[in-house]
Design a protein around this motif. Structure first.
Motif, short mmCIF file in Angstrom:
data_model
loop_
_atom_site.label_atom_id
_atom_site.label_comp_id
_atom_site.label_asym_id
_atom_site.label_seq_id
_atom_site.Cartn_x
_atom_site.Cartn_y
_atom_site.Cartn_z
N THR A 1 -2.32 -1.83 7.24
CA THR A 1 -3.59 -2.46 7.63
C THR A 1 -4.58 -1.46 8.21
O THR A 1 -5.78 -1.68 8.12
CB THR A 1 -3.34 -3.58 8.65
N LEU A 2 -4.07 -0.37 8.79
CA LEU A 2 -4.94 0.65 9.39
C LEU A 2 -4.54 2.04 8.90
O LEU A 2 -4.10 2.89 9.68
CB LEU A 2 -4.86 0.59 10.91
N HIS B 1 -4.62 9.41 11.36
CA HIS B 1 -5.21 10.19 12.45
C HIS B 1 -4.27 10.25 13.65
O HIS B 1 -4.10 11.33 14.25
CB HIS B 1 -6.55 9.58 12.87
N GLN B 2 -3.65 9.15 14.01
CA GLN B 2 -2.71 9.16 15.13
C GLN B 2 -1.51 10.05 14.81
O GLN B 2 -1.00 10.75 15.70
CB GLN B 2 -2.27 7.74 15.47
N ALA C 1 -1.57 12.75 12.94
CA ALA C 1 -2.02 14.14 13.09
C ALA C 1 -2.20 14.51 14.56
O ALA C 1 -1.79 15.60 15.00
CB ALA C 1 -3.32 14.34 12.32
N THR C 2 -2.79 13.60 15.33
CA THR C 2 -3.00 13.86 16.75
C THR C 2 -1.67 14.00 17.48
O THR C 2 -1.46 14.94 18.26
CB THR C 2 -3.82 12.74 17.38
N GLY C 3 -0.77 13.05 17.22
CA GLY C 3 0.53 13.09 17.88
C GLY C 3 1.31 14.34 17.55
O GLY C 3 1.91 14.97 18.43
N ARG C 4 1.32 14.74 16.29
CA ARG C 4 2.04 15.95 15.91
C ARG C 4 1.47 17.18 16.62
O ARG C 4 2.22 18.07 17.05
CB ARG C 4 2.00 16.14 14.39
N ALA C 5 0.15 17.23 16.72
CA ALA C 5 -0.47 18.37 17.41
C ALA C 5 -0.06 18.40 18.88
O ALA C 5 0.21 19.47 19.44
CB ALA C 5 -1.98 18.30 17.28
N VAL C 6 -0.02 17.23 19.52
CA VAL C 6 0.38 17.17 20.93
C VAL C 6 1.85 17.52 21.08
O VAL C 6 2.23 18.38 21.90
CB VAL C 6 0.10 15.77 21.51
N PHE D 1 -12.85 5.12 17.47
CA PHE D 1 -12.53 4.91 18.88
C PHE D 1 -11.40 5.83 19.33
O PHE D 1 -11.42 6.35 20.46
CB PHE D 1 -12.15 3.44 19.13
N ASN D 2 -10.40 6.04 18.48
CA ASN D 2 -9.31 6.97 18.82
C ASN D 2 -9.86 8.37 19.06
O ASN D 2 -9.44 9.06 19.99
CB ASN D 2 -8.26 6.98 17.72
N ARG D 3 -10.79 8.78 18.22
CA ARG D 3 -11.37 10.12 18.39
C ARG D 3 -12.12 10.24 19.71
O ARG D 3 -12.12 11.30 20.35
CB ARG D 3 -12.29 10.42 17.22
N GLU D 4 -12.74 9.16 20.12
CA GLU D 4 -13.46 9.19 21.40
C GLU D 4 -12.49 9.41 22.56
O GLU D 4 -12.76 10.19 23.48
CB GLU D 4 -14.24 7.89 21.59
N TYR D 5 -11.37 8.70 22.55
CA TYR D 5 -10.38 8.89 23.60
C TYR D 5 -9.89 10.33 23.63
O TYR D 5 -9.73 10.94 24.69
CB TYR D 5 -9.19 7.95 23.38
N GLU D 6 -9.62 10.88 22.45
CA GLU D 6 -9.09 12.24 22.38
C GLU D 6 -10.12 13.25 22.87
O GLU D 6 -9.76 14.23 23.54
CB GLU D 6 -8.66 12.54 20.95
N ALA D 7 -11.39 13.03 22.56
CA ALA D 7 -12.43 13.94 23.03
C ALA D 7 -12.55 13.91 24.54
O ALA D 7 -12.73 14.95 25.19
CB ALA D 7 -13.77 13.59 22.38
#
Length: 1002
Positions: free
Chosen positions: A755-756, A762-763, A765-770, A726-732
């Protein structure tokens, strides 16, 4: 200070009057016009001297603030005496330690405690603070930091030390030997003086000694010139050091950190300031960097240049002192079909041209990966200092600053995608470009460099102003509407080999695209004890939200970086109706907000945005009540972004129902764990509620699973793998729309990493890229071939024509691929009559023909074995067989697929780097995708309409090709998500009835 009801009403009246004045000036404030009628360029380079006496009431040195930034109802104005109209500058508590990024307890650093009045005092071990505005060099290329320090009060024999650290990064821990430290100074109690550079580790690059003393008056002057010197004066003793060999120049801009290392006795303290008014002074600081959360600044300082990209996208988060960061795309700078730029033609911080962007390889350009964007006023400004020819003020060598409509292209100032561009020559000659049309402008006096500013009024206003070295050279109406999201292009065109242009100090008033990433509520939600998780998530976030019902003391602001925190004001603006979920406006809202701002004091510069009431329509507020609230908050928090969000259920399909307030800068909506189609639909509905096309958008990815309290509704049964998907969908979805500027994952708790784990990784990696501005993978772009005149038109992903050229001969078929290895796709062609392929070399020049296949075959091209380059193949309709070559000569893979009358297609359907075959049945509009070039294993997907032409592309930059169609009847393209029939891309290019072409043009 306590406000009586009468005082609150008086303050509220004043706040409301101010709000009305702002509204009458327009949603973005006053929009003054230049002399020629265009917008006035924003002032993006405000600087001034800084001085802090540390003189304040000892009563403020108590929990929770301990006087660092004053205290509740007290700001730093008295301590710092800023110029009229200027704000005081706050400090941020940082770690100061090498083993953790978490700041020490607030009591470790205090200002003016009774035992050490009028001093900045460090105790209990190791800690540091950061000044909220960077030191910046003056016209002579120098800046000076001065202070008085006692490294260990009462001790002149130990090795305990105080530190003064300069780092380009505003995200440093402030420890003197950290890798991100540009220059670190330590002074020990016994008079030892050492200088450090992060790449030297624990070993100083210079050391000295002065006579031990109780206090040390220190002056540190940094030269950013070729001499690379550091001039130190300690208690009158002059000392000089030269930078280590790996430092080509000291940075022209650096954040200042003060710290202490007390190891011998944790009961001792370090004190900065002499208690008599000499605390800390800096010769010049840049106050524009942290004034708002909107701009981008790139100093180009200090980036490692010995990299594959020659420093272009290195150290972005450090060399860009603004909250937002962006990378760059190298381009040729030559008008024509897109080709790969020459390696090394663009460099950052090279040995020959340190601390600048340089063009040593001839004509070249770069494009900012994220767009400049209009704020609520509909205006934006881009500015840079251009040097057309280093060391020369004569000749026709030129550099340019431009704003393009396209996300990718050639970078040429005379290309058709350029909405507004200025080319300046070394001799001061000027030319203005709009859509490929050039207008000569009067020259300006020749100078070594030229500070160029472009101010644009987006949309139907069609207004712009251009200034050079402060002189207005154009102001008025433009030939066409200017884009709300414009991509900044920097380029050079030398007159001869060996002539080098440079660019420095790029500034953008507001950056669009995905630039903000942070959690909604960074603390365990609504359950004591409140735990602030900011230190955990700080490495990959830059815009975290704080719900103040959990922390009314506001002490978290001391730990916020400048303009990085988002706060709510529900306590001030609404009150709950007893026995109901409904809320009503607080009768004293305006006065409450004024009182809140007073309590926040100088920590106001930590706040980047303010939430309006969360899901206000769901809480039964009316549109008028929300509008008034926005006016009140804008009046209380000028310069801060306002955020408004919807519950998904309040996005009514009724036109005009539940509108977003016009003063909201960013508008969002939430719906969790529903998949991409729902998210796309949510965004479409959200856009229908905007009051202005200049408003920006935000989305809330899922974080809190169903088993956590206050979880994201809809995620009750979601697994870690599902949450990740679902996170990947938001990012796309965000990647497809530059108006989406903020991903705001829903809540963070201490349990989430365990727990996740997949979602967390993934968050991160995404956050660091942003946060670090890492350029994202570019999606496919499109083009068309017009057989009548053999013209290829290339367009950017957002449908803007970027280049045109004649290709091939009558009856030829254009082909796109990266024929010479990884890079942009270039255009070759196939001649059916002779079965010859004509493929371009690295510079785009067509090479000798390559014969492959038989007459009647259909050409296909791809990377059949995942080797990083495109090779040729054919599909033979007579036997429905693909013949694929790895060497452009022999068949490596023959594979039969499809039925008579079906169309061939190839693509990297699973994103593994290997192109495999597919076929399309035009009768049923079904694509059959195969995951191998050796065996048949197909996936069938129906997509499109009768008469469509099948195409493929990586439409959303996910790394996998997906199906699409070109509709000859109207010249439109549509592309689906990978493995899906959900349309995620659409645009129209060229005229009707042309031949489609898809490639990565940038």
């Amino acid at each position: 200070m306590i406000f009586t009801p009468r005082a609150r009403r008086a303050l509220g009246a004043a706040a409301t009057a101010l709000a009305l004045a702002l509204i009458l000036a327009g949603p973005g404030g006053a929009t003054a016009a230049a002399a020629g009628g265009g917008p006035v360029p924003a002032d993006l380079t405000a600087t001034r001297p800084f001085n802090d006496t540390f003189t304040q009431d000892p009563a403020l040195a108590t929990a929770p603030f301990y006087g660092l930034n004053g205290g509740l109802d007290t700001d730093l104005t008295a301590r710092q005496s800023p110029p009229a109209g200027e704000r005081a500058i706050s400090y941020t508590r940082v770690s100061g330690r090498w083993w953790t990024t978490a700041p020490a307890d607030s009591s470790f650093v205090q200002v003016g405690p009774a035992a050490r009045p009028n001093r900045l005092v460090f105790g209990k071990g190791v800690s540091a603070v950061m000044l909220g505005a960077p030191a910046v060099a003056d016209e002579t290329g120098h800046y000076t930091v001065s202070t008085v320090v006692d490294p260990s009060v009462g001790d002149t024999t130990s090795n305990d030390w105080a530190s003064v650290v300069l780092s380009r990064s505003h995200r440093s821990a402030g420890y003197v030997t950290d890798a991100d430290v540009d220059l670190g100074l330590t002074i020990t109690s016994n008079g030892g003086v050492s200088l450090f550079h992060g790449r030297h580790g624990e070993t100083p690059f210079w050391s000295g000694q002065v006579t031990p003393a109780g206090t040390y008056a220190v002056s540190l002057t940094v030269s950013t010139g070729a001499d690379r010197t550091v001039a130190l004066t300690v208690n009158g003793t002059a000392l000089t050091a030269t930078a280590p060999a790996e430092v080509t120049r000291w940075p022209s801009s650096a954040f200042l950190y003060l710290g202490a290392y007390l190891e011998s006795d944790l009961s001792k303290v370090t004190a900065f300031g002499d208690g008599a008014g000499h605390g800390l002074s800096v010769s010049r600081v840049d106050t524009s960097v942290g004034a708002t959360a909107k701009p981008l600044v790139d100093t180009f300082d200090g980036a490692p240049s010995g990299t594959a990209d020659f420093g272009l996208n290195q150290d972005l988060g450090a060399r860009q002192p603004s909250l937002l960061s962006s990378g760059y795309l190298p381009e040729t700078g030559v008008n024509g079909l897109v080709t790969d730029p020459v390696p090394g033609a663009v460099r950052v911080n090279s040995a020959a041209h340190p601390n600048v962007l340089s063009f040593p390889g001839g004509t070249a350009a770069v494009r900012l990966a994220k767009p400049a964007t209009a704020d609520l006023s509909g205006r934006y400004t881009v500015q840079a200092r251009l040097t057309p020819a280093v060391g020369s003020t004569t000749g026709t060598d030129a550099a340019h600053l431009a704003v393009s409509r396209a996300a990718n292209g050639t970078g040429a100032v005379d290309a058709p995608d350029v909405a507004l561009g200025l080319r300046v020559r070394a001799d001061g000659g000027l030319a203005l470009y709009q859509g490929g049309t050039v207008t000569a402008l009067p020259s300006v006096p020749a100078a070594p460099s030229y500070t160029v500013a472009l101010a644009l009024a987006a949309g139907p206003d069609k207004l712009a102003t251009v200034t050079v070295n402060g002189r207005e050279v154009f102001s008025g109406t433009t030939a066409a509407e200017l884009p709300r999201d414009g991509y900044v292009v920097l380029g050079a065109r030398p007159s001869a080999a060996g002539r080098v242009a440079t660019v420095d100090d790029l500034r953008v008033s507001m950056l669009g695209g995905l630039g903000y990433y942070g959690y909604y509520d960074t603390r365990d939600p609504n359950k004591p004890p409140v735990v602030d998780h900011t230190p955990e998530i700080a490495p990959w976030t830059n815009f975290n939200g704080y719900l103040r019902d959990q922390d009314p003391a506001l002490d978290f602001l001391d730990r916020c970086l400048p303009v990085s925190c988002v706060i709510d004001v529900n306590k001030e603006v609404v009150e709950k109706v007893a026995g109901s979920d409904a809320f009503v406006p607080h009768p004293d809202a305006a006065a409450n907000l004024t009182a809140l701002v007073h309590r926040i004091g100088s920590n106001i510069d930590k706040i980047g945005a303010v939430y309006l009431t969360d899901e206000a329509y769901w809480r039964r507020l009316t549109a008028d009540q929300i509008r008034v609230q926005a006016e009140q908050v804008r009046a209380a928090f000028p310069g801060k972004l306002l955020i408004f969000d919807y519950a998904e259920s309040d996005l009514s399909p009724v036109p005009g129902a539940n509108p977003a307030p016009a003063l909201a800068d960013i508008v969002g909506a939430n719906r969790y764990c529903q998949g991409r189609e729902t998210v796309q639909n949510l965004l479409t509905r959200l856009k229908s509620k905007l009051a202005s096309p200049n408003q920006h958008l935000m989305l809330y990815p899922e974080t809190l699973p169903g088993w956590e309290p206050d979880h994201a509704a809809g995620c009750e049964t979601a697994s870690d793998a599902q949450m990740l998907a679902f996170n990947r969908e938001y990012e796309a979805v965000a990647a497809q729309d530059p108006r989406v500027v903020y991903l705001h994952p829903f809540r963070w708790t201490r349990a989430i990493p365990t727990t996740l784990p997949q979602t967390t990784a993934h968050q991160q990696a995404t956050g660091r890229a942003v946060v670090n501005g890492t350029p994202a993978r570019r999606p496919s772009s499109v083009g068309v071939y017009r057989a009548a005149d053999r013209t290829v038109a290339q367009a950017s992903h957002n449908g803007v024509t970027i280049a045109r050229a004649t290709v091939g001969g009558p009856g030829d078929t254009p082909l796109a691929g990266h024929w010479n290895g990884p890079g942009v796709d270039t255009v070759g062609y196939y001649h059916p009559a002779t079965s010859d392929f004509f493929l371009p070399g690295p510079d785009g020049t067509i090479g000798a023909p390559v014969r492959f296949g038989n007459p009647g075959d259909l050409p296909v091209v791809g990377d059949w074995s995942g080797r990083g380059r495109t090779t040729i193949g054919v599909y033979r309709p007579s036997d429905q067989t693909f013949y694929l070559s790895d060497d452009n000569a022999t068949v490596r893979y023959p594979i039969k697929l499809g039925n008579p009358g079906w169309k061939p297609l190839v693509g990297d359907w699973d994103g593994n780097g290997t192109t495999t075959v597919a076929v399309y049945d035009p009768q049923t509009q079904v694509f059959y995708l195969n995951d191998s070039n050796e065996t048949e294993h197909v996936l069938g997907i129906k997509y499109g309409n009768p008469g469509d032409v099948p195409v493929k592309g990586d439409w959303d930059g996910t790394g996998a090709d997906a199906i699409g169609v070109y509709r000859p009847a109207d010249g439109s393209f549509a592309g689906a998500a990978a493995g899906s029939h959900l349309t995620v891309f659409s645009t129209t290019v060229g005229d009707t009835g042309e031949t489609p072409l898809v490639g990565r043009w940038g």
